[in-house]
Design an enzyme around this catalytic site. Sequence first.
Site, PDB file in Angstrom:
ATOM      1  N   ARG A   5       1.011  -1.210   0.097  1.00 39.83           N
ATOM      2  CA  ARG A   5       0.037   0.034  -0.049  1.00 39.83           C
ATOM      3  C   ARG A   5       0.886   1.240   0.018  1.00 39.83           C
ATOM      4  O   ARG A   5       0.510   2.150  -0.745  1.00 39.83           O
ATOM      5  CB  ARG A   5      -0.881   0.055   1.349  1.00 39.83           C
ATOM      6  CG  ARG A   5      -1.902   1.102   0.867  1.00 39.83           C
ATOM      7  CD  ARG A   5      -3.018   0.739   2.148  1.00 39.83           C
ATOM      8  NE  ARG A   5      -2.770   0.719   3.375  1.00 39.83           N
ATOM      9  CZ  ARG A   5      -3.457   0.596   4.596  1.00 39.83           C
ATOM     10  NH1 ARG A   5      -4.711  -0.064   4.441  1.00 39.83           N
ATOM     11  NH2 ARG A   5      -2.765   0.730   5.553  1.00 39.83           N
ATOM     12  N   LYS A  43      -2.923   6.546   0.992  1.00 38.96           N
ATOM     13  CA  LYS A  43      -2.665   6.964   2.391  1.00 38.96           C
ATOM     14  C   LYS A  43      -1.571   8.010   2.806  1.00 38.96           C
ATOM     15  O   LYS A  43      -0.445   7.884   2.987  1.00 38.96           O
ATOM     16  CB  LYS A  43      -1.960   5.652   3.357  1.00 38.96           C
ATOM     17  CG  LYS A  43      -2.433   5.643   4.831  1.00 38.96           C
ATOM     18  CD  LYS A  43      -2.291   4.629   5.687  1.00 38.96           C
ATOM     19  CE  LYS A  43      -2.375   4.560   7.101  1.00 38.96           C
ATOM     20  NZ  LYS A  43      -3.577   4.842   7.551  1.00 38.96           N
ATOM     21  N   GLU A  51     -16.589   5.563   4.716  1.00 38.84           N
ATOM     22  CA  GLU A  51     -15.979   4.667   5.561  1.00 38.84           C
ATOM     23  C   GLU A  51     -16.058   5.477   7.161  1.00 38.84           C
ATOM     24  O   GLU A  51     -16.852   6.456   7.150  1.00 38.84           O
ATOM     25  CB  GLU A  51     -14.424   4.513   5.621  1.00 38.84           C
ATOM     26  CG  GLU A  51     -13.696   5.689   5.210  1.00 38.84           C
ATOM     27  CD  GLU A  51     -12.416   4.968   4.814  1.00 38.84           C
ATOM     28  OE1 GLU A  51     -11.708   4.188   5.269  1.00 38.84           O
ATOM     29  OE2 GLU A  51     -11.474   5.913   3.995  1.00 38.84           O
TER      30      GLU A  51
HETATM   31  N1  PLP Z   1      -9.323   3.957   6.494  1.00 39.49           N
HETATM   32  C1  PLP Z   1      -8.662   4.708   6.923  1.00 39.49           C
HETATM   33  C2  PLP Z   1      -8.856   6.364   6.423  1.00 39.49           C
HETATM   34  C3  PLP Z   1      -7.467   4.713   7.518  1.00 39.49           C
HETATM   35  O1  PLP Z   1      -6.607   5.707   8.240  1.00 39.49           O
HETATM   36  C4  PLP Z   1      -7.107   3.271   8.204  1.00 39.49           C
HETATM   37  C5  PLP Z   1      -5.995   2.961   8.732  1.00 39.49           C
HETATM   38  O2  PLP Z   1      -4.855   2.753   8.427  1.00 39.49           O
HETATM   39  C6  PLP Z   1      -8.178   2.130   7.600  1.00 39.49           C
HETATM   40  C7  PLP Z   1      -9.056   2.627   6.912  1.00 39.49           C
HETATM   41  C8  PLP Z   1      -7.907   0.724   8.028  1.00 39.49           C
HETATM   42  O3  PLP Z   1      -7.077   0.335   7.223  1.00 39.49           O
HETATM   43  P1  PLP Z   1      -5.805  -1.009   7.823  1.00 39.49           P
HETATM   44  O4  PLP Z   1      -6.751  -2.086   8.185  1.00 39.49           O
HETATM   45  O5  PLP Z   1      -5.123  -1.089   6.838  1.00 39.49           O
HETATM   46  O6  PLP Z   1      -5.112  -0.425   8.962  1.00 39.49           O
HETATM   47  C1  COI Z   2      -4.256   3.154  11.373  1.00 38.21           C
HETATM   48  O1  COI Z   2      -5.352   2.261  11.691  1.00 38.21           O
HETATM   49  O2  COI Z   2      -3.240   2.431  11.226  1.00 38.21           O
HETATM   50  C2  COI Z   2      -4.641   4.319  11.214  1.00 38.21           C
HETATM   51  O3  COI Z   2      -4.062   4.989  10.242  1.00 38.21           O
HETATM   52  C3  COI Z   2      -5.645   5.164  11.898  1.00 38.21           C
HETATM   53  C4  COI Z   2      -4.869   6.572  12.459  1.00 38.21           C
HETATM   54  C5  COI Z   2      -4.163   6.450  13.520  1.00 38.21           C
HETATM   55  C6  COI Z   2      -4.328   7.375  11.415  1.00 38.21           C
END
Ligand code: PLP
Ligand code: COI
Length: 338
Positions: free
Chosen positions: A78, A181, A217
């Site tokens: 990612r 991200k 989301e």
């Molecule tokens: N959506 C957003 C906007 C986020 O910042 C995150 C955190 O990383 C997620 C979803 C969840 O992603 P992940 O499960 O890869 O941490």
């Molecule tokens: C995560 O779940 O790692 C996120 O990025 C959430 C937040 C702390 C930015």
Amino acid sequence: MIDWKNLGFGYIRTDRNVRSTWTDGSWSPLETTDSEYLTLHMASTCLHYGQEAFEGLKAFRGKDGKVRIFRLEENARRMIRTAEYTMMAPPTMELFREACVEAVRLNERFIPPYDTGASLYIRPLLIGTGAQVGVKPATEYMFVVFVTPVGPYYKEGFRPISVMVDRHHDRSAPLGTGWVKVGGNYAASLLSGDIAHKAGFPSTLYLDSAEKKYIDESGAANFFAIRGGCYITPKSPSILPSITNMSLRDLAADFGLRVEQRAVEFAELPSFEEVGSCGTAAVISPIGKVYDPDEGKTYTFGDGVNPGPWCVKLYETLRAIQYGEAPDPRGWNTIVEF
Ligand code: PLP
Ligand code: COI
């Protein structure tokens, strides 16, 4: 002395972090430092034009004493996608892996003990450090990985949270940066988050920015719902593809649930049996209530106070894999050798 059981989700200084710089077309060998600061050129593209990407993953100490990093490769992929879209030099898979493992190894004393509910959060950061005044990608980059021990993202822990719908702010656009991200998405979410917090809600529920018809989301976490033996989660170009959600889809299929990843209309909300948000920081945070301030309506799931049975099963299974208590047939964990 850290009070592991009462840790929140915040920054705690650890011993060392690791860094690599991109100059003349290649990444330097990793350097270790005990400084928490970066020295930056004032015209760095990360400061002016948002050339910035970050990741978030976790390391867990198991009952067996082993330390596991969850889905490191997916986080690397990612970050590489984010770098490519924002025209930054992507870290190689090997650099990403080496930096995360090394950052964990160098800070072993900060890995929370088993059964405290805490974990070691790993934060890779990629920034454009070269100077530009015209809107152009930098020619120099820095990749940094630091770690910090964390507890639950929401003070509710695994108790259901209440979220507030926001139709008046978008964190991203359908053909924009929501699916990668970058820090700008989070800057765009701060005011909305603050409005929700002041109204007593730990998180916002975003709808799609084009029509406000579909669920996108929930704050910094993906949304999922359970209905009629089906795990349903939005497919949207403006949400971040959550690695936790990707994992839950596999687990849901293992449990015999059908998995639907599709546009999810907000109008479907009352028909869901359980709803939740998921992410590395949030793990699974069941959603007990959704408040819609425009319609003056509150939707409640289950009794609004206790997590539903599928949320519990998904949470417990995910947690067991992360702590090495359940088999890891898909090879999600990287074991850190000390
Ligand atoms: N959506 C957003 C906007 C986020 O910042 C995150 C955190 O990383 C997620 C979803 C969840 O992603 P992940 O499960 O890869 O941490
Ligand atoms: C995560 O779940 O790692 C996120 O990025 C959430 C937040 C702390 C930015």
